[in-house]
Design a protein around this motif. Structure first.
Motif, PDB file in Angstrom:
ATOM      1  N   THR A 168       0.830  -1.199   0.000  1.00 35.69           N
ATOM      2  CA  THR A 168       0.000   0.000   0.000  1.00 35.69           C
ATOM      3  C   THR A 168       0.869   1.255   0.000  1.00 35.69           C
ATOM      4  O   THR A 168       1.864   1.332   0.725  1.00 35.69           O
ATOM      5  N   GLU A 203      -7.938   0.617  -2.700  1.00 35.57           N
ATOM      6  CA  GLU A 203      -7.322  -0.188  -1.640  1.00 35.57           C
ATOM      7  C   GLU A 203      -5.800  -0.170  -1.701  1.00 35.57           C
ATOM      8  O   GLU A 203      -5.132  -0.729  -0.823  1.00 35.57           O
ATOM      9  N   ALA A 204      -5.235   0.488  -2.706  1.00 41.01           N
ATOM     10  CA  ALA A 204      -3.779   0.494  -2.879  1.00 41.01           C
ATOM     11  C   ALA A 204      -3.106   1.712  -2.261  1.00 41.01           C
ATOM     12  O   ALA A 204      -1.893   1.862  -2.362  1.00 41.01           O
ATOM     13  N   TYR A 205      -3.881   2.584  -1.602  1.00 40.19           N
ATOM     14  CA  TYR A 205      -3.270   3.768  -1.003  1.00 40.19           C
ATOM     15  C   TYR A 205      -4.011   4.164   0.269  1.00 40.19           C
ATOM     16  O   TYR A 205      -5.156   3.774   0.504  1.00 40.19           O
ATOM     17  N   GLN A 206      -3.332   4.934   1.092  1.00 43.92           N
ATOM     18  CA  GLN A 206      -3.933   5.563   2.271  1.00 43.92           C
ATOM     19  C   GLN A 206      -3.368   6.969   2.375  1.00 43.92           C
ATOM     20  O   GLN A 206      -2.154   7.152   2.314  1.00 43.92           O
ATOM     21  N   PHE A 212       6.215   2.714   0.794  1.00 46.74           N
ATOM     22  CA  PHE A 212       5.568   1.437   0.486  1.00 46.74           C
ATOM     23  C   PHE A 212       6.610   0.328   0.550  1.00 46.74           C
ATOM     24  O   PHE A 212       7.808   0.550   0.360  1.00 46.74           O
ATOM     25  N   GLU A 226       0.502  -4.351   6.664  1.00 39.36           N
ATOM     26  CA  GLU A 226       1.544  -4.425   5.645  1.00 39.36           C
ATOM     27  C   GLU A 226       2.695  -5.357   6.003  1.00 39.36           C
ATOM     28  O   GLU A 226       3.403  -5.826   5.119  1.00 39.36           O
TER      29      GLU A 226
END
Length: 260
Positions: free
Chosen positions: A176, A205-208, A221, A253
């Motif tokens: 992520t 869903e691949a970032y915050q 990441f 993660e």
């Protein structure tokens, strides 16, 4: 700048860590692939995360090297594999001789807070202490002026692109993208409409995205399964980590069971 990586040549003089050679080999391989893909990284690693109990097994050696343990007056709760750990950061001053010898900018000294976490840590077979992960620092885009929003509009797309480039170069799905930005960027009236443009086609869903405690930019990441090697971009931060980022990374993660 020249992309010549440096590793601590006198590591064993200060720290006794069974899996250090393995992690350094993995980090070197990642660095070579990243550099080969045209991505600039700093010679010294941004940080190492070292699990241990008790903390003095690592903190003693770091202090001898010139690190300042607890420099940012923070501790970072880290719920790894459902167990409770605490991360206390040490910083190495940039002018330190140890920095010239290849030592990391920061070290996360991570220790279990209860018996369950201790048994979990010791049960993985990596030794005590063990290096959980190593993090290379990416060279950020040049900054013109002090407008945080304008810089965010540059640095976020930059990291979205580098995440894809690095993932392709390594051949492992990247983790992520954790994007910690100054609070004044998130509160900017054009932030909500601009963010999708910055992120491009990145899946939700691949970032915050979150506010960076203190100040500055920290975007990071993981690049190897289990959270063994990471890359991070850091600009003008006043503390090593962001608590919300640490919680997300620790919970989702990384693992102490790293499936190498």
């Amino acid at each position: 700048m020249k992309n010549l990586i440096t590793l601590p040549q006198n590591f064993d003089d200060y720290l006794t860590i069974e899996n250090a050679d393995l992690r350094f080999r993995e980090a070197t391989d990642v660095a070579e692939r990243v550099i080969g893909a045209g991505v600039d990284i700093y010679p010294n690693m941004d940080h190492a995360a070292i699990f241990c109990d008790p903390p003095h097994l690592v903190a003693d050696g770091l202090k001898q090297l010139g690190y300042v343990n607890g420099w940012d007056a923070r501790c970072y709760p880290s719920p790894v594999d459902g167990c409770d750990y605490i991360n206390v950061s040490a910083q190495l001053p940039a002018e330190s001789p140890a920095h010239r010898e290849g030592w990391f900018d920061y070290v996360a000294v991570v220790h279990p807070v209860d018996k369950l976490a201790l048994q979990h840590m010791l049960g993985q077979g990596y030794g005590n202490p063990f290096i959980h992960h190593l993090t290379w620092g990416l060279v950020p885009p040049e900054r013109a002026g002090d407008d945080d929003f304008a810089y965010a509009s540059c640095v976020v797309p930059f990291m979205v692109e580098k995440r894809k480039v690095i993932g392709d170069a390594i051949g492992d799905a990247p983790g992520t993208l954790i994007i910690a930005l100054p609070e004044n960027v998130l509160s900017h009236p054009k932030f909500e409409e601009s963010l999708p443009t910055w992120l491009g086609n990145l899946d939700e869903e691949a970032y915050q995205v979150e506010s960076m405690q203190g100040s500055g930019f920290l975007i990071q990441f993981f690049v190897l399964t289990g959270g063994r090697i990471e890359v991070a971009l850091r600009v003008d931060t006043t503390q090593t980590f962001n608590p919300k980022s640490v919680h997300k990374i620790s919970e989702d993660e990384i693992s102490a069971i790293q499936d190498e």
